[in-house]
Write an enzyme that holds these catalytic residues in place. Structure first.
Site, PDB file in Angstrom:
ATOM      1  N   LYS A 195       0.869  -1.180   0.000  1.00  0.00           N
ATOM      2  CA  LYS A 195       0.000   0.000   0.000  1.00  0.00           C
ATOM      3  C   LYS A 195       0.902   1.225   0.000  1.00  0.00           C
ATOM      4  O   LYS A 195       1.685   1.432   0.920  1.00  0.00           O
ATOM      5  CB  LYS A 195      -0.903  -0.002   1.229  1.00  0.00           C
ATOM      6  N   GLU A 233       7.359  -6.828   1.935  1.00  0.00           N
ATOM      7  CA  GLU A 233       6.022  -6.780   2.540  1.00  0.00           C
ATOM      8  C   GLU A 233       5.236  -8.054   2.224  1.00  0.00           C
ATOM      9  O   GLU A 233       4.545  -8.591   3.081  1.00  0.00           O
ATOM     10  CB  GLU A 233       5.250  -5.549   2.033  1.00  0.00           C
ATOM     11  N   LYS A 248      -2.127  -1.615  -3.827  1.00  0.00           N
ATOM     12  CA  LYS A 248      -2.986  -0.429  -3.800  1.00  0.00           C
ATOM     13  C   LYS A 248      -2.153   0.820  -3.890  1.00  0.00           C
ATOM     14  O   LYS A 248      -1.188   0.922  -3.127  1.00  0.00           O
ATOM     15  CB  LYS A 248      -3.748  -0.451  -2.470  1.00  0.00           C
ATOM     16  N   TYR A 313     -14.714   0.910  -7.312  1.00  0.00           N
ATOM     17  CA  TYR A 313     -15.972   1.659  -7.218  1.00  0.00           C
ATOM     18  C   TYR A 313     -16.785   1.485  -8.499  1.00  0.00           C
ATOM     19  O   TYR A 313     -17.945   1.858  -8.545  1.00  0.00           O
ATOM     20  CB  TYR A 313     -15.681   3.146  -6.933  1.00  0.00           C
TER      21      TYR A 313
END
Ligand code: PBG
Length: 324
Positions: A195, A233, A248, A313
């Protein structure tokens, strides 16, 4: 000419047969913004077509999405300023409206997959994902306890996937252990693995009124300059028990999606974030691009790069188009 690649593009049927990547409504997860109260539907100014919804409206929205084949949802509560404090204590208060709402959603739509976000920012007066000390520093290990309580409270509502978006070190293992110790060994974790500290979260922070009150998120979210660091990560999240690895934002980070896809066997998710949505919508509203085509092309690019799950979305809108 011996080789004429255009022969394989000469008709829709041939193009269909050689199509390497195909989107399915099963790939999508629709983020939703939950308002306290009843009969409320408030558009997010910077995200045309996206609304903050009270539970009654949200249930209708979920039903419509399900009918279109979109069956996964990520629910984010809009928390009024009067509920916020330095410890984000409402985030794990069992009677707080969003936990009650999650329970009701899960009861009404047991076959839907519901994900929740674990980070302090929407519940915190500081607007940071972890605990902020007097010097403005974001404390890691002190935050884990709060994030753990939040995750446990969310799991207790019966939701399916916990999404730690906070980027504190060690949080996946901390949450996994806590869930297991409390009998939630079947609650999944989708780690926000890579992220990045991105400008593309702006409209989301408008929607939730969750922007940091001071400083930025660069001491915990990743530097957009870094690719190799995503491997560190991802290795940690895998070791710590994550069920999915997420990248992201998505569009500006397709190389990161590809890197994780090539190096890990866990399913990869991409979060097509608020600013990426708003950018396309704004250009389409001005008539500068074809909104439908640009939407489908960008979703396709995420899948082609290696994301199996796409949080977007656009989920409902893309599904309506795909159902035509
Ligand atoms: C909370 C969180 C954020 C997003 C998802 N979870 C904002 C942030 O980290 O600042 C962004 C989602 C989007 O922009 O669509 N930590």
């Amino acid at each position: 000419m011996l080789r004429r690649p255009r022969r394989n593009r000469k008709s829709p049927v041939i193009r269909g047969m050689i199509e390497e990547t195909r989107l399915s409504t099963k790939d999508f997860m629709q983020p939703l913004f939950l308002l306290e109260g009843k009969n409320k539907k408030v558009e997010v100014d910077s995200m045309p077509g996206i609304y903050r919804l009270s539970l009654d409206h949200m249930k209708r929205e979920i039903e419509e999405c399900m009918n279109l084949g979109v069956k996964a949802f990520d629910v984010f509560p809009v928390v009024d300023a009067k509920y916020k404090d330095k410890e984000a204590s409402q985030s794990y208060e069992p009677d707080f409206f969003y936990l009650k709402a999650l329970e009701e959603i899960k009861n009404e739509f047991p076959e839907a997959c519901i994900m929740t976000d674990v980070a302090m920012d929407p519940y915190s007066t500081d607007g940071h994902d972890g605990v902020v000390d007097e010097d403005g520093e974001i404390l890691n290990d002190e935050s884990l306890e709060i994030l753990g309580s939040m995750a446990l409270a969310q799991a207790e509502t019966g939701i399916d996937i916990i999404g730690p978006s906070d980027m504190m070190d060690g949080r996946v293992e901390y949450i996994r252990d806590l869930l297991d110790d409390n009998g939630f060994e079947h609650t999944s974790i989708m780690a926000y693995t890579a992220k990045y500290a991105s400008a593309f979260y702006g409209p989301f922070r408008d929607a939730l009124d969750s922007a940091p009150k001071s400083g930025d998120k660069k001491t915990y979210q990743m530097d957009p300059a870094n690719l190799r660091e995503a491997m560190i990560e991802a290795e940690l999240d895998e070791e710590e028990g994550a069920d999915f690895l997420m990248v992201k934002p998505a569009l500006a980070y397709l190389d990161v999606i590809k890197l994780l896809r090539d190096n890990f066997d866990l399913p990869i998710a991409a979060y097509n974030v608020s600013g990426e949505y708003s950018m396309l919508k704004a250009a389409a509203q001005k008539g500068w691009i074809d909104g439908d085509q640009a939407m489908m092309e960008s979703l396709l690019s995420m899948k082609r790069a290696g994301a199996k799950i796409i949080l977007t979305y656009f989920a409902k809108e893309a599904a309506s188009l795909m159902n035509k």
